[in-house]
Every structure is written in structure tokens, then in C-alpha cells.
Design an enzyme around this catalytic site. Structure first.
Site, PDB file in Angstrom:
ATOM      1  N   HIS A  76       0.730  -1.262  -0.191  1.00 25.11           N
ATOM      2  CA  HIS A  76      -0.139  -0.027   0.059  1.00 25.11           C
ATOM      3  C   HIS A  76       0.839   1.253  -0.023  1.00 25.11           C
ATOM      4  O   HIS A  76       0.284   2.186   0.592  1.00 25.11           O
ATOM      5  CB  HIS A  76      -1.033  -0.075   1.314  1.00 25.11           C
ATOM      6  N   ASN A 149     -10.502  -2.606   2.488  1.00 27.21           N
ATOM      7  CA  ASN A 149     -10.199  -2.523   1.067  1.00 27.21           C
ATOM      8  C   ASN A 149     -11.415  -2.255   0.410  1.00 27.21           C
ATOM      9  O   ASN A 149     -12.573  -2.269   0.727  1.00 27.21           O
ATOM     10  CB  ASN A 149      -9.499  -3.849   0.631  1.00 27.21           C
TER      11      ASN A 149
END
Ligand code: HDE
Length: 690
Positions: A76, A149
Site C-alpha cells: 500500500h 479494502n
């Protein structure tokens, strides 16, 4: 504007520019606060002599520059954040004692960071990937992070496999590429050896992995969590973020081109939307269920590769998240923000999901390395907005140590002895009975790897299914080892035979492999769940979308202003695109500022296009390959196309003059313009079966 005030400028001996402060408040200083007289030249022995080590001003500046970078997130790394607030619709006292859910209308400050997973910090936004959707809620009883997510399931069931998954997905270790993409041998090797990932594979091969905007995607907490009320009673809960803007994705060819045209497409879109006051919103939804449901449900609610269809447990909407402020400084906020699944508050609790349990270790651990010490909660973006009182002290960069003599408890210093525990207000874990032999084992209740993968696939429209088959064929075509391709096809055979055949056909696999051995029998009877499709849940609105108007000198000004009005009424925006930069005159002689020169503003940047060549400007557009690609790409990407009277030669040269369909509309007056906008609410003309 103050930034434009006339600075006193002089030239140095070498002709370099010196800008001098005009008051005491704008004097440049060193880190130590000492005013700087000359920010252009280092201290030298003689005019052309060596620079002196003594130059503390040069060293102060370069020392700090040398240390500007911190390690990027190991996953990420590429992300973008924004500030906002969460508004509670109604009290949820019945199920949770979390302070944020006690009062109707309560507004809680929030910070959200969206991200891709695999690419490095500088990778393009439109990679095919899962998007992180991490929310920090600064509640009055501490920070609560929902680190989710945009996909409700995950690749693996146990944290033990996370480093392997990420190693396989990232660039290959010898060559160092490919960057930010899963289309390579290592990824599909690992995946094809990990059948538990098949449900997630269906999601990442779907259009969910190439969202048109961060504003147009859902978010999920993924794991099952608990909510605990003031009496200590618990329910299970799954978190959903539902975008008020609706969902929308791009097609793969667009994604590929967008990454070249604007690698910052998603972050720019979010920045622009918030800056123009079009604040994105998501509603928080809860799927609440109890032990009884968990026992009855056909899958294990602790298995993060499974979801609970909304048809079985409806989503209860409990509040909204609004993003209304861009960051002041990317590094200070987006880069330094530290999310952690351990950041929960009274009334929220963990579940025994083995993936979640592993995450609870990982996030704090990784922040220590990334942010350089244990005091990252002193950084404003991470600091709670409620009082923080404890006896923790010292460490790198300590900003606020406790005052007074008490730095331990219990102590004998009475009220001056600092904070004390509170059984009433403090966090209490749900007393879930736990017993068992220590063992390294995967629960047999996790063993079904294909049923929900199949359910997801059959829940999609034919268009979405085609995109999935194309994505699989594309990714596997980049895999050089034929055995890996075949192994993947053997898994697909357990999900949907037609899908497997289509992918195999595209890979020229002529003799089909046997279906992969399934640990338990795949359920063929799970019904389609419409909520899993993007296209079945369209917003039926063009709000927040953008039209690219390709125009030439002398374009139809009246039509353009009708279009502008109609778009404004819809809450949509537009950009004027032309063969050159600067200004363009319309048919009435009025000048308009051009937003994009066509080779820098291809149609992939827009949701629909309008073509308005002027009477005398056909040539400039006809001879411009970027202008022709603007049109043919928009057509191939199923976009709605509006065109003016003089557009025919352009449409012909772009190769679509003979195949104009109902997604291509001739614009001549306000009525046809409003018809065009109405059509655009479908977002794409999928009937254009390409
Ligand atoms: Fe993460 N993940 N993760 N993850 N994750 C990180 O923490 C990890 C997982 C997610 O914008 C890291 O601060 C493990 C699931 C987001 O700053 C790291 C496992 C989900 C973000 C980490 C998972 C996520 C991260 C890297 C398997 C969806 C970005 C930097 C057990 C529910 C947060 C950091 C941000 C970031 C570990 C699986 C979401 C290394 C070990 C499942 C949105 O700690």
C-alpha cells in the site's frame, strides 16, 4: 495577493537572483532559527575556491534534505488521503457502547487514505489492483481505524502466508520488474498453488480492480468484527462503505492508456472533486449477525476469503462519511498517517479471524520502522483529538512527556499522581471462551475454495463476465510458464466451465486440463447476488463525471453554452480540448480558455465526449492523430459521444462514421443536449458490443 507582493530583488556577482525579505516575518532561517543572509551561495575560500566545511548554513540545508525520505510502506505504498467527518445517523446503543454511535447527528473527524497494494510509491494509480480503503475515526474515546479494502474478501486465510503473497505479487526479485502489476509468472505461480485465493482472484480480475475514481468504489472492513454493548452482550459485524456517487470502473485498455496519460489520475480526481466542493460521501453499513447465524451460515465467518451475501444479512446503514478537505501537506498527512487494526475503541472488538490476528501484530511493528520510533502518535495526523494521558515517556522525537514527578502508577501522590484506570469507561475485551490444544492447523470449515468464487462470477452481467475472461487471458498471456497457465485453467473449471474454456481458448490451450482437486465439493446451487455486480447497481446519474469537449476554432458557441448549463445542472463538469493550448474563439467570436491540448488530454480522461469542430477548423483536427484517437478511443471504450453539425468528416476519419450507434448523438439544440446528458447517466453504452 500577498504572495505576489513586490519582493526586493538584486543580482549577485555571478548574475544569480537574490530575493530579499520585506519584513521580519518572512526572513529565511536555519533549522536553529538563525536568519540567513544568502541562500544562493555556499561559503568559499576565495571567489573560485573550495567550499568551507565551516559553512553551517549549507550543511544545515543539505543535512535535512539528505534525510527527507522515510521507508515507503511495504504494501500500500502508493496512496492518497483526505480529511472529512463521519456523521452518526442514529444511536446504536442497543448493540455497541462505542462513543461514536451513541448520539444521533454526532460528527466525528475522519481521515481516509486510499491506496493500491503492489506498486511502489511512484507507481501509476490505475494499476489493476486491490484498493486500500483505510479510515481513521478520531472518536471522543480514542482513535478507531477501519483498515479495509475496496474488495470484501482477501487472497489468503492465515497471516502466515502474507509475506509469500506479497513477495509473489511484487516485482520479481532478480529482475526488479514488472512494477505494480500481477501479470507475471511469480504471482500466478503462487496463486495457482493457493486455491483459497480463487474467490479473491475473481474480484481482482473483475472491474473492481480498475475503478474510475476513488470516489466511485465501495469499501469493506473484510473481517468479521464484534460490537459489544454496555451490558457486555456481543454481536458479529461486517463493515461496508457504500459510495453515494455510485460505483464505476474503466475498461482495461483505458486503464493502460490512463497510466501513461496521467499516472496521478485517481489522486488528481479526488483533489479536484474536493477542491471544487463536490465532496465524496460514503454511507457506513453494518451486517449484524449473531452466533446462531454464524453457526447456520454455510461458510465460516472467521474465514476472510468468504463474504456474507446481502440477501442473507441485509446491510443496515448507520451513518455517512464525507471527505471535505484536501491535505495541507502530502507528506505530513498522507505519508505519515499510521493505521492499525489494533486501534479499536470500547464497544468494538476483534474476532478470531487468523488473518486479522496477524494484522494486529503487523501494523504497529511496521510503523515503528517506517516512522522511526514509538512516538508517531505525537504526529498531528495520528494524535487522538481527545485527551491522551499515560505514563509512557521518552523515545525518539518525544513531543510531550508527562509533566510532574509521577511517571508510574500506582503511586502515593494523590490527585497529582496522574491518570488512573477506569473499569466503567475503559476498554473491555468480549469474554469469548477460548480453549484448545496448541496446534498449527487450518480449520476444516475453511476448506471450500470455489463455491463463492463461482457465486461472484454468476452474479455479474455478461459484460462484466467478458471483462473477467479478458483480464484472466491478458494476465496469463504474460505468464511464460505454460504449466502455470494450465494450472489456473484447472481452477477455473471448478468455477465456471465457459469461463475456463474462453480463457483456455485465448491462451491456445487445446487439450483442457482436469479440474483442480477440490478439498470439498463445490456448491453449484448458491444463487446469484446482484449486489456483487457494479453494473447492476448503477447510480443512474452523471453527477461528478467529466465530459471532454473536443473543439476547433469557430466552434458552435451557443451549443457549447447549452452543454455547459446542462452539465452544471447535472452536477457534472467538462474540459475544453483543442489542437493547441491557449484560447479558442467560438462562432460568435468569444474566447474560451483551453483546458487541455489534445495530445495531453486524451479521451481516457473523460467519461463522455462531445465533438464540436468549427466551420473553418476541420483541417487542424483532421490532420491531428491525437484528435482522431480521442474519438476512436472514446468509441472503443463504450463512451457516449455527442457531436455537432460539422463533425462528420472527423467521425469518418476516426473510423466510426459508418458505425454510429445509439450511444452517439447528434447535438443541435438544448433538447438534444439534455437527451445526451440523460443518456450519459448510464455511464457507458455497453450495448456497443465490441
Ligand atoms: Fe494490510 N498491511 N496486511 N491488509 N493494509 C499494511 O501496514 C498486513 C490486509 C491494508 O493507507 C501495512 O501501515 C498483513 C487485509 C490497508 O496506510 C502492513 C496482512 C486488508 C493498508 C500490513 C494484511 C489490508 C495496509 C503496510 C495479512 C483489508 C494501508 C504499511 C495478515 C482488510 C494503510 C502499514 C494505509 C497496510 C500488513 C492483510 C488492508 C505491512 C500482515 C486483509 C488499507 O502492516
Amino acid at each position: 495577493m500577498s504572495s505576489k507582493k513586490n519582493l526586493k530583488t538584486t543580482r549577485g556577482k555571478g548574475g544569480e537572483l537574490h530575493q530579499q525579505a520585506t519584513g521580519v516575518d518572512d526572513i529565511l532561517t536555519t533549522q536553529q532559527g538563525a536568519p540567513v543572509a544568502d541562500d544562493q551561495n555556499s561559503l568559499k575560500a576565495g571567489v573560485r575556491g573550495p567550499t568551507l566545511l565551516e559553512d553551517h548554513i549549507l550543511r544545515d540545508k543539505i543535512f535535512h534534505f539528505d534525510h527527507e525520505r522515510i521507508p515507503e510502506r511495504v504494501v500500500h505504498a502508493r496512496g492518497y488521503g483526505a480529511h472529512g467527518y463521519f456523521e452518526t445517523y442514529n444511536s446504536l446503543k442497543d448493540i455497541t457502547s462505542a462513543d461514536i454511535f451513541q448520539r444521533k447527528g454526532e460528527k466525528t473527524p475522519a481521515f481516509v487514505r486510499f491506496s493500491t497494494v503492489a506498486g511502489s510509491k511512484g507507481s501509476p494509480d490505475m494499476a489493476r489492483d486491490v484498493r486500500g480503503f483505510a479510515v481513521k475515526l478520531y472518536t471522543k474515546e480514542g482513535n478507531w481505524d477501519i483498515v479495509g479494502n475496496n474488495i470484501p474478501v482477501f487472497f489468503i486465510q492465515d497471516a502466515m502466508k502474507f509475506p509469500d503473497l506479497i513477495h509473489a505479487a511484487k516485482e520479481e526479485p532478480d529482475s526488479g520488474f514488472p512494477q505494480a502489476q500481477t501479470a507475471h509468472d511469480n504471482f500466478w505461480d503462487f496463486i495457482s498453488l493457493t486455491p483459497e485465493s480463487m474467490h479473491m482472484v475473481m474480484w481482482i480480475m473483475s472491474d473492481r480492480a480498475i475503478p474510475r475514481s476513488l470516489r466511485f468504489m465501495e469499501g469493506f472492513g473484510v473481517h468479521t468484527f464484534r460490537m459489544v454493548n454496555s451490558k457486555g452482550a456481543a454481536v458479529f459485524v461486517k463493515f461496508h462503505w457504500k459510495p453515494r456517487q455510485g460505483m464505476q470502473s474503466v475498461v482495461w485498455d483505458e486503464a493502460v492508456k490512463l497510466n501513461g496519460a496521467d499516472p496521478d489520475f485517481h489522486r488528481r480526481d479526488l483533489w479536484d472533486a474536493i477542491s471544487r466542493g463536490d465532496f465524496p460521501e460514503w454511507e457506513l453499513g453494518l451486517q449484524v449477525f449473531d452466533e446462531d447465524f454464524a453457526k447456520r451460515f454455510e461458510f465460516d465467518v472467521l474465514d476472510a476469503t468468504k463474504l456474507i451475501p446481502e440477501e442473507l444479512v441485509p446491510v443496515r446503514i448507520v451513518g455517512r462519511l464525507v471527505l471535505d478537505r484536501v491535505v495541507d501537506n502530502f507528506f505530513a498527512e498522507t505519508e505519515q498517517v499510521a493505521f492499525c487494526t489494533q486501534n479499536i475503541v470500547r464497544g468494538i472488538d476483534q474476532s478470531e479471524d487468523p488473518l486479522l490476528q496477524g494484522r494486529n501484530f503487523s501494523y504497529l511493528d511496521t510503523q515503528l520502522k517506517r516512522l522511526g520510533g514509538p512516538n508517531f502518535t505525537h504526529i498531528p495526523i495520528n494524535a487522538p483529538k481527545c485527551p491522551m494521558r499515560h505514563f509512557q515517556q521518552d523515545g525518539h522525537m518525544a513531543m510531550h512527556n508527562p509533566k510532574g514527578r509521577a511517571n508510574y502508577e500506582p503511586n502515593s501522590w494523590g490527585e497529582e499522581g496522574g491518570p488512573r484506570e477506569s473499569p466503567e469507561k475503559g476498554f473491555a475485551s468480549y469474554p469469548q471462551p477460548v480453549q484448545g490444544e496448541k496446534q498449527r492447523v487450518r480449520s476444516p470449515t475453511f476448506a471450500d475454495h470455489y463455491s463463492q468464487a463461482r457465486q461472484f462470477y454468476i452474479s455479474q452481467t455478461a459484460t462484466e463476465q467478458r471483462h473477467m475472461a479478458d483480464a484472466l487471458a491478458f494476465e496469463l498471456s504474460k505468464v511464460k510458464t505454460v504449466a502455470i497457465r494450465e494450472r489456473m485453467v484447472s481452477h477455473l473449471l471448478n468455477i465456471d466451465k465457459n469461463l475456463a474454456m474462453t480463457v483456455a481458448g485465448n491462451l491456445a490451450i487445446h487439450s483442457m486440463p482436469k479440474p483442480a482437486q477440490a478439498a470439498v465439493k463445490t456448491r453449484m446451487d448458491l444463487p446469484a447476488s446482484d449486489k456483487l455486480s457494479i453494473l447492476k447497481n448503477g447510480p443512474d446519474s452523471f453527477k461528478g463525471r467529466k465530459v471532454g469537449v473536443l473543439a476547433g476554432e469557430g466552434f458552435d458557441g451557443a451549443l457549447f453554452s447549452q452543454l455547459e448549463k446542462a452539465l452544471e445542472a447535472e452536477g457534472a463538469i467538462h474540459a475544453l480540448v483543442a489542437p493547441h493550448a491557449g484560447q479558442l474563439k467560438d462562432s460568435s467570436g468569444q474566447a474560451h480558455t483551453i483546458d487541455e491540448k489534445v495530445d495531453g488530454g486524451p479521451s481516457v480522461l473523460f467519461d463522455a465526449i462531445v465533438i464540436l469542430p468549427g466551420k473553418g477548423s476541420q483541417d487542424a483536427l483532421l490532420k491531428n492523430p491525437a484528435a482522431l484517437a480521442f474519438i476512436s478511443d472514446a468509441f472503443n471504450h463504450h463512451k457516449f459521444i455527442g457531436y455537432g453539425e460539422e463533425a462528420k468528416p472527423l467521425l469518418d476519419k476516426a473510423g466510426i462514421g459508418d458505425v454510429l450507434d445509439k450511444g452517439c448523438l447528434k447535438l443541435k439544440d438544448a433538447k438534444s443536449v439534455s437527451g445526451f446528458i440523460k443518456q450519459c447517466r448510464q455511464l457507458r453504452y455497453w450495448q456497443r458490443g465490441l
